[in-house]
Design a protein around this motif. Sequence first.
Motif, PDB file in Angstrom:
ATOM      1  N   ASN A 203      64.114  23.529  55.775  1.00  0.00           N
ATOM      2  CA  ASN A 203      65.146  22.490  55.731  1.00  0.00           C
ATOM      3  C   ASN A 203      64.852  21.382  56.727  1.00  0.00           C
ATOM      4  O   ASN A 203      65.062  20.202  56.436  1.00  0.00           O
ATOM      5  CB  ASN A 203      66.523  23.104  56.016  1.00  0.00           C
ATOM      6  CG  ASN A 203      66.954  24.021  54.871  1.00  0.00           C
ATOM      7  OD1 ASN A 203      66.460  23.872  53.749  1.00  0.00           O
ATOM      8  ND2 ASN A 203      67.843  24.956  55.169  1.00  0.00           N
ATOM      9  N   GLU A 204      64.360  21.775  57.921  1.00  0.00           N
ATOM     10  CA  GLU A 204      64.054  20.760  58.945  1.00  0.00           C
ATOM     11  C   GLU A 204      62.965  19.813  58.458  1.00  0.00           C
ATOM     12  O   GLU A 204      63.019  18.612  58.677  1.00  0.00           O
ATOM     13  CB  GLU A 204      63.582  21.423  60.257  1.00  0.00           C
ATOM     14  CG  GLU A 204      64.607  22.303  60.967  1.00  0.00           C
ATOM     15  CD  GLU A 204      64.706  23.687  60.330  1.00  0.00           C
ATOM     16  OE1 GLU A 204      63.659  24.325  60.098  1.00  0.00           O
ATOM     17  OE2 GLU A 204      65.842  24.125  60.045  1.00  0.00           O
TER      18      GLU A 204
ATOM     19  N   GLU B  90      64.263  17.464  55.866  1.00  0.00           N
ATOM     20  CA  GLU B  90      65.105  16.456  56.507  1.00  0.00           C
ATOM     21  C   GLU B  90      64.250  15.435  57.265  1.00  0.00           C
ATOM     22  O   GLU B  90      64.446  14.227  57.153  1.00  0.00           O
ATOM     23  CB  GLU B  90      66.064  17.159  57.474  1.00  0.00           C
ATOM     24  CG  GLU B  90      67.320  16.381  57.762  1.00  0.00           C
ATOM     25  CD  GLU B  90      68.329  17.261  58.478  1.00  0.00           C
ATOM     26  OE1 GLU B  90      68.705  16.904  59.600  1.00  0.00           O
ATOM     27  OE2 GLU B  90      68.682  18.341  57.925  1.00  0.00           O
ATOM     28  N   ARG B  91      63.263  15.945  58.001  1.00  0.00           N
ATOM     29  CA  ARG B  91      62.382  15.068  58.787  1.00  0.00           C
ATOM     30  C   ARG B  91      61.660  14.057  57.907  1.00  0.00           C
ATOM     31  O   ARG B  91      61.481  12.899  58.259  1.00  0.00           O
ATOM     32  CB  ARG B  91      61.359  15.933  59.550  1.00  0.00           C
ATOM     33  CG  ARG B  91      60.302  15.151  60.328  1.00  0.00           C
ATOM     34  CD  ARG B  91      59.465  16.061  61.220  1.00  0.00           C
ATOM     35  NE  ARG B  91      58.709  17.073  60.482  1.00  0.00           N
ATOM     36  CZ  ARG B  91      57.535  16.835  59.870  1.00  0.00           C
ATOM     37  NH1 ARG B  91      56.982  15.637  59.942  1.00  0.00           N
ATOM     38  NH2 ARG B  91      56.920  17.800  59.215  1.00  0.00           N
TER      39      ARG B  91
ATOM     40  N   ALA C  36      62.702  13.021  55.035  1.00  0.00           N
ATOM     41  CA  ALA C  36      63.662  12.307  54.178  1.00  0.00           C
ATOM     42  C   ALA C  36      63.333  12.497  52.703  1.00  0.00           C
ATOM     43  O   ALA C  36      63.281  11.546  51.917  1.00  0.00           O
ATOM     44  CB  ALA C  36      63.704  10.820  54.534  1.00  0.00           C
TER      45      ALA C  36
END
Lengths: 614, 159
Positions: free
Chosen positions: A606-607, A610-611, A613
């Motif tokens: 997930n990170e 997210e990182r 985008a």
Amino acid sequence: MAWARNVLRVNLTEGTCKNEPLNMDWAQKYLGQRGLATKYLVEETDPKVDPLSPDNKMIMTTGPLTGTCASTAGRYSVVTKGALTGAIACSNSGGFFGNEMKNAGYDMIIFEGRAPEPVYLLVENENARLIDASEYWGKSVWDTEEGIKAKHQDPLIRVASIGVAGEKGVKFACVVNDMHRAAGRSGVGTVMGSKNLKAVAIRGTLGVSVEDVGAFMQATADGKQTLADNPVTGQGLPAFGTQVLMNVINEVGALPTRNHRDVQFDGAKNISAEAMAEPRADGKPNLVTNAACFGCTIACGRISTVERTHYTVAERPQYQIASGGLEYEAAWALGAATGVDDLDALTFANFICNEQGIDPISFGATVGAAMELYEEGAIGDEQTGGLEVRFGSAEALTQLAEQCGQGEGFGAEVGLGSKLLCEKYGKPELSMSVKGQEFPAYDSRGIQGMGLAYATANRGACHLRAYTVSSEILGVPEKTDPHVTEGKAGLVKAFQDATSAVDSTGLCVFTTFAWSLDDIAPQVNAACEGDWTAERLLEVGERIWNLERQYNTAAGFTGKDDTLPARLLKDAAKTGPAEGLTNGLDKMLPEYYEVRGWTADGVPSNETVERLAL
Amino acid sequence: MQKSLHIDPDKCTGCLQCELACSHVNEGVFNPAKSRIKVFNFHDQGRMVPYTCTQCDEAWCMQACPVDAITLDAETGAKVVSDALCVGCKVCTIACPFGTVNYNASTGKVIKCDLCGGDPECAKACPTAAITYVDANWTGLDRMRQWAAKTDAGAQAEA
């Protein structure tokens, strides 16, 4: 600027052609070509779709630099779900077709559905229409290309088409443009055939412009000078082509031979660049000249002939011509992988691959697998129609090329690809492939990083997703030890991310023998809106890599598919500098997942999502 | 000293950088369709050949133009089309025996090589020196030098 900002959407089921604006928000995040078309595919299709169903889409796509004067800026790609692999497919081609598409005013052409009857698309700038292709169905790429130009009385039309192989469902059919340049791998031509789309013919006269012309002319002139000054791109590739590698890779003991039984081929010198330059019985060498794709100042392409008295062409004047000749990967697959060292037979088989639109890598490698099946007794004359499919048989190679090109005889079974062929005859372990796609010309026992590169390549085994050979053998950008696994996870990631970015610009990845992203960024920055630095390109590349990975995950692939055949993991190299080595994938893969920011199962965390985008 | 474009097809790789440079300087965009120089690819023979206007001394295009839109640039020897005068009648395209004057439908004028005012962009853009810009009176100089180098070389080596 740079982007045409225009997409042509062709619905083959309905028979409609419509223009729509390019999504510029996505262009800023995914740049173009490989990245941007993958974004469109991800948004518009279900990753679980059958590659050959009308619900799969096929996208022909250029990059923002395609059609400009930057060196090598003529590339286009075909993006779809691959027929050979069931994974994301992106096959890149040179020649002159990509430039024509951009000059006609399109960044992309998206093909949807399936035509009720065979058609071809004719594009003349803003005018696009589908035309009955029944007169070309059943014809070769070469006849189709010439036929369409003659029919429309326009020799300047550029054509990309499929041969009979793509019509007949050969799993590794390609899309061939300009007679012998191909979007070659993963079966993108098979998808095109499944849509009853025979050809795309384009004439573009609108021109391509860039954002800051002054800066662009300077940046591209600097780039060309760097290519000219570099020994690989300035001397080695123009003189010897990619075939410069044949003897080099054989000497380092990384030339997969006879279906990867061996890592060195005693016939390598007979099928090398040096052999192509040697005068034959007729006094002329195999190689006629080198040739460039659009805008390319390297000109690595080979134009070759088959010796006129050779058994393959003696009675067939239509093949007594000069045409696209052996590049390294094709020479390896048709030669070392099958144990055949007859240069003329290889050149002929390569002509057939171009003429009928089949990927010479997967074809040659699958013939190698078939030869092992034959020698092990898993298949016999009953299957091969009496053809002795033995290692070293030029006759078997050239006959199978013709059969596979027509999708008939035992050639149709070769056209399944090695994975399905070997499974069918109860020997799945003999398929030298990852995710269903055959290895190219580097043995990962002798070049450890390539094992990880193959295992994790999003389109199945591929040398063009992370060419660590460059570092491990050639020392570019810096030399690493090909026999160790340490540091290779980071190296593979760096190559994968950078290459994803380069493949999204419209430039050729071969420039990266001389160019880093620091050389490419000023060219992209001058051409495109926005602020394009090397760091941003690398970030875009990493985003693209993860997007492709997410697609494959959604399509059903897991970390278990990031593996290599047992032969490479358990059977040590028998000769050469890598003697005694197997590939150490188990040491590299966990570290790779970690540097990627993926879970232990190989899923982007997930990170990471997210990182980037995503 | 007057200069000429000099083309050596043996060196051409077919990359089209000449067409890109020509269209860029004349049209402001990269567009081979609007180039004054064209590269022909004789695929089955493996030959690529660039071709453009040779700037005939007795220029038939110039003679044929009914509105005197094609004039001699005395400094470069180029025959230059004036866009202000050209009416797009295309008579020059018929008169030229070599086909190197062509009509541009998007402007309604004809286009031909004007040697870029004496600094041709195609020659500068060619990565292999297949196109060079040399002394018009000595276009054979390089070839003469090659033959001269072979002449009597054996005898001199023995001496």
